[in-house]
Design a protein around this motif. Sequence first.
Motif, PDB file in Angstrom:
ATOM      1  N   ILE A 178       0.809  -1.258   0.058  1.00 27.07           N
ATOM      2  CA  ILE A 178       0.053   0.054   0.088  1.00 27.07           C
ATOM      3  C   ILE A 178       0.769   1.166   0.046  1.00 27.07           C
ATOM      4  CG2 ILE A 178      -1.888  -1.015   1.071  1.00 27.07           C
ATOM      5  CD1 ILE A 178      -1.032   0.326   3.671  1.00 27.07           C
ATOM      6  N   GLY A 179       0.351   2.190  -0.521  1.00 30.54           N
ATOM      7  CA  GLY A 179       1.093   3.612  -0.452  1.00 30.54           C
ATOM      8  C   GLY A 179       0.174   4.502   0.366  1.00 30.54           C
ATOM      9  N   TRP A 180       0.887   5.776   0.041  1.00 31.75           N
ATOM     10  CA  TRP A 180       0.404   7.268   0.803  1.00 31.75           C
ATOM     11  C   TRP A 180      -1.138   7.343   0.195  1.00 31.75           C
ATOM     12  CZ3 TRP A 180       1.596   8.549   5.360  1.00 31.75           C
ATOM     13  CH2 TRP A 180       2.868   8.025   5.630  1.00 31.75           C
ATOM     14  N   ASP A 181      -1.461   6.893  -1.037  1.00 27.96           N
ATOM     15  CA  ASP A 181      -2.701   7.184  -1.608  1.00 27.96           C
ATOM     16  C   ASP A 181      -3.496   6.469  -0.930  1.00 27.96           C
ATOM     17  OD1 ASP A 181      -4.660   7.501  -3.316  1.00 27.96           O
ATOM     18  OD2 ASP A 181      -4.010   6.801  -4.954  1.00 27.96           O
ATOM     19  N   SER A 182      -3.557   5.255  -0.500  1.00 22.87           N
ATOM     20  CA  SER A 182      -4.367   4.305   0.207  1.00 22.87           C
ATOM     21  C   SER A 182      -4.384   4.987   1.697  1.00 22.87           C
ATOM     22  CB  SER A 182      -3.657   3.073   0.256  1.00 22.87           C
ATOM     23  OG  SER A 182      -3.650   2.224  -0.974  1.00 22.87           O
ATOM     24  N   ILE A 183      -3.522   5.418   2.389  1.00 22.00           N
ATOM     25  CA  ILE A 183      -3.455   5.765   3.841  1.00 22.00           C
ATOM     26  C   ILE A 183      -4.287   7.159   3.649  1.00 22.00           C
ATOM     27  CG2 ILE A 183      -2.096   6.664   5.764  1.00 22.00           C
ATOM     28  CD1 ILE A 183       0.023   4.430   4.828  1.00 22.00           C
ATOM     29  N   ILE A 184      -3.932   8.207   2.786  1.00 22.06           N
ATOM     30  CA  ILE A 184      -4.615   9.225   3.153  1.00 22.06           C
ATOM     31  C   ILE A 184      -6.027   9.234   2.601  1.00 22.06           C
ATOM     32  CG2 ILE A 184      -2.459  10.866   3.126  1.00 22.06           C
ATOM     33  CD1 ILE A 184      -3.079  11.466   0.037  1.00 22.06           C
ATOM     34  N   GLY A 185      -6.246   8.170   1.695  1.00 23.20           N
ATOM     35  CA  GLY A 185      -7.519   7.996   1.395  1.00 23.20           C
ATOM     36  C   GLY A 185      -8.675   7.455   2.464  1.00 23.20           C
ATOM     37  N   LEU A 186      -7.920   7.115   3.588  1.00 23.35           N
ATOM     38  CA  LEU A 186      -8.908   6.708   4.775  1.00 23.35           C
ATOM     39  C   LEU A 186      -9.716   7.853   5.465  1.00 23.35           C
ATOM     40  CD1 LEU A 186      -6.805   4.134   5.990  1.00 23.35           C
ATOM     41  CD2 LEU A 186      -8.746   3.517   5.086  1.00 23.35           C
ATOM     42  N   ILE A 187      -8.970   9.043   4.997  1.00 19.81           N
ATOM     43  CA  ILE A 187      -9.605  10.247   5.737  1.00 19.81           C
ATOM     44  C   ILE A 187     -10.857  10.738   4.916  1.00 19.81           C
ATOM     45  CG2 ILE A 187      -9.278  12.566   6.215  1.00 19.81           C
ATOM     46  CD1 ILE A 187      -6.148  12.261   6.339  1.00 19.81           C
ATOM     47  N   SER A 232     -13.694   7.132  -3.741  1.00 20.23           N
ATOM     48  CA  SER A 232     -14.363   8.045  -2.893  1.00 20.23           C
ATOM     49  C   SER A 232     -15.365   7.503  -2.214  1.00 20.23           C
ATOM     50  CB  SER A 232     -15.074   9.227  -3.795  1.00 20.23           C
ATOM     51  OG  SER A 232     -13.977   9.988  -4.067  1.00 20.23           O
ATOM     52  N   VAL A 233     -15.777   6.232  -2.574  1.00 19.51           N
ATOM     53  CA  VAL A 233     -16.955   5.403  -1.824  1.00 19.51           C
ATOM     54  C   VAL A 233     -16.204   4.820  -0.660  1.00 19.51           C
ATOM     55  CG1 VAL A 233     -18.129   3.151  -2.239  1.00 19.51           C
ATOM     56  CG2 VAL A 233     -17.827   4.678  -4.202  1.00 19.51           C
ATOM     57  N   PRO A 234     -16.985   5.140   0.410  1.00 23.85           N
ATOM     58  CA  PRO A 234     -16.379   4.551   1.692  1.00 23.85           C
ATOM     59  C   PRO A 234     -16.246   2.755   1.825  1.00 23.85           C
ATOM     60  CG  PRO A 234     -18.330   5.999   2.190  1.00 23.85           C
ATOM     61  CD  PRO A 234     -18.450   5.669   0.666  1.00 23.85           C
ATOM     62  N   LEU A 235     -15.165   2.351   2.376  1.00 24.69           N
ATOM     63  CA  LEU A 235     -14.808   1.167   2.425  1.00 24.69           C
ATOM     64  C   LEU A 235     -14.333   0.338   1.307  1.00 24.69           C
ATOM     65  CD1 LEU A 235     -13.946  -1.057   4.768  1.00 24.69           C
ATOM     66  CD2 LEU A 235     -16.461  -1.880   4.492  1.00 24.69           C
ATOM     67  N   LEU A 236     -15.458   0.383   0.160  1.00 31.95           N
ATOM     68  CA  LEU A 236     -15.197  -0.257  -1.159  1.00 31.95           C
ATOM     69  C   LEU A 236     -13.979   0.480  -1.697  1.00 31.95           C
ATOM     70  CD1 LEU A 236     -15.831  -2.262  -3.291  1.00 31.95           C
ATOM     71  CD2 LEU A 236     -17.443  -0.467  -4.339  1.00 31.95           C
ATOM     72  N   GLY A 237     -14.264   1.778  -1.799  1.00 33.95           N
ATOM     73  CA  GLY A 237     -12.832   2.444  -2.228  1.00 33.95           C
ATOM     74  C   GLY A 237     -11.601   2.353  -1.763  1.00 33.95           C
ATOM     75  N   ASP A 238     -11.519   2.098  -0.436  1.00 36.49           N
ATOM     76  CA  ASP A 238     -10.381   1.925   0.199  1.00 36.49           C
ATOM     77  C   ASP A 238      -9.453   0.524  -0.187  1.00 36.49           C
ATOM     78  OD1 ASP A 238     -10.425   4.618   1.619  1.00 36.49           O
ATOM     79  OD2 ASP A 238     -11.944   3.329   3.179  1.00 36.49           O
ATOM     80  N   VAL A 239     -10.525  -0.341  -0.171  1.00 35.10           N
ATOM     81  CA  VAL A 239     -10.111  -1.498  -0.731  1.00 35.10           C
ATOM     82  C   VAL A 239      -9.682  -1.426  -2.251  1.00 35.10           C
ATOM     83  CG1 VAL A 239     -10.822  -4.145  -1.275  1.00 35.10           C
ATOM     84  CG2 VAL A 239     -11.406  -2.876   0.686  1.00 35.10           C
ATOM     85  N   PHE A 240     -10.376  -0.951  -3.057  1.00 30.11           N
ATOM     86  CA  PHE A 240     -10.103  -0.846  -4.537  1.00 30.11           C
ATOM     87  C   PHE A 240      -8.585  -0.004  -4.800  1.00 30.11           C
ATOM     88  CE2 PHE A 240     -10.267   1.989  -8.248  1.00 30.11           C
ATOM     89  CZ  PHE A 240     -10.290   0.944  -9.270  1.00 30.11           C
ATOM     90  N   ASP A 241      -8.726   1.060  -3.947  1.00 26.51           N
ATOM     91  CA  ASP A 241      -7.153   1.820  -3.890  1.00 26.51           C
ATOM     92  C   ASP A 241      -6.087   0.980  -3.716  1.00 26.51           C
ATOM     93  OD1 ASP A 241      -7.822   4.221  -4.445  1.00 26.51           O
ATOM     94  OD2 ASP A 241      -7.897   5.168  -2.491  1.00 26.51           O
TER      95      ASP A 241
END
Length: 140
Positions: free
Chosen positions: A49-58, A102-111
Amino acid sequence: MPDGSRSHLPPEDILREDDVARAAELDRLEWLARRMDMAFRLPGTGIRIGWDSIIGLIPGVGDVAAVGPAAYIIYRAHLMGVPRSTLARMGVNVGIDWAIGSVPLLGDVFDVGFKANCRNIDLLRKTLNLPQGKPVTPAM
């Protein structure tokens, strides 16, 4: 030759200066893409994972903030003379990453799996026809 000229070398052995500059710029952009998409390995897995996935959690701001580095990669590609068709494909990658991310949870897994920045670096490398070590995007 005493004057330091490299004209005695066959043309295929001489990298043009603009190719050297493009390769150096591509290396810098690849470094950024790897930080954004693959900076960390999850312990006990082969998942990166990268910073994209991490900051995407906000919520709300994370995915918007992650577009900044992605847009910078596309901007630099434009300055390197990449054709509009490639820039459009790069933009679609970022758009998909942003929209689904941008979709909560699903988007984080997709990222975690999509890695738009690394996909864009692979597109750049192919378009510029520069030597490739190993692909940036991992085989799935």
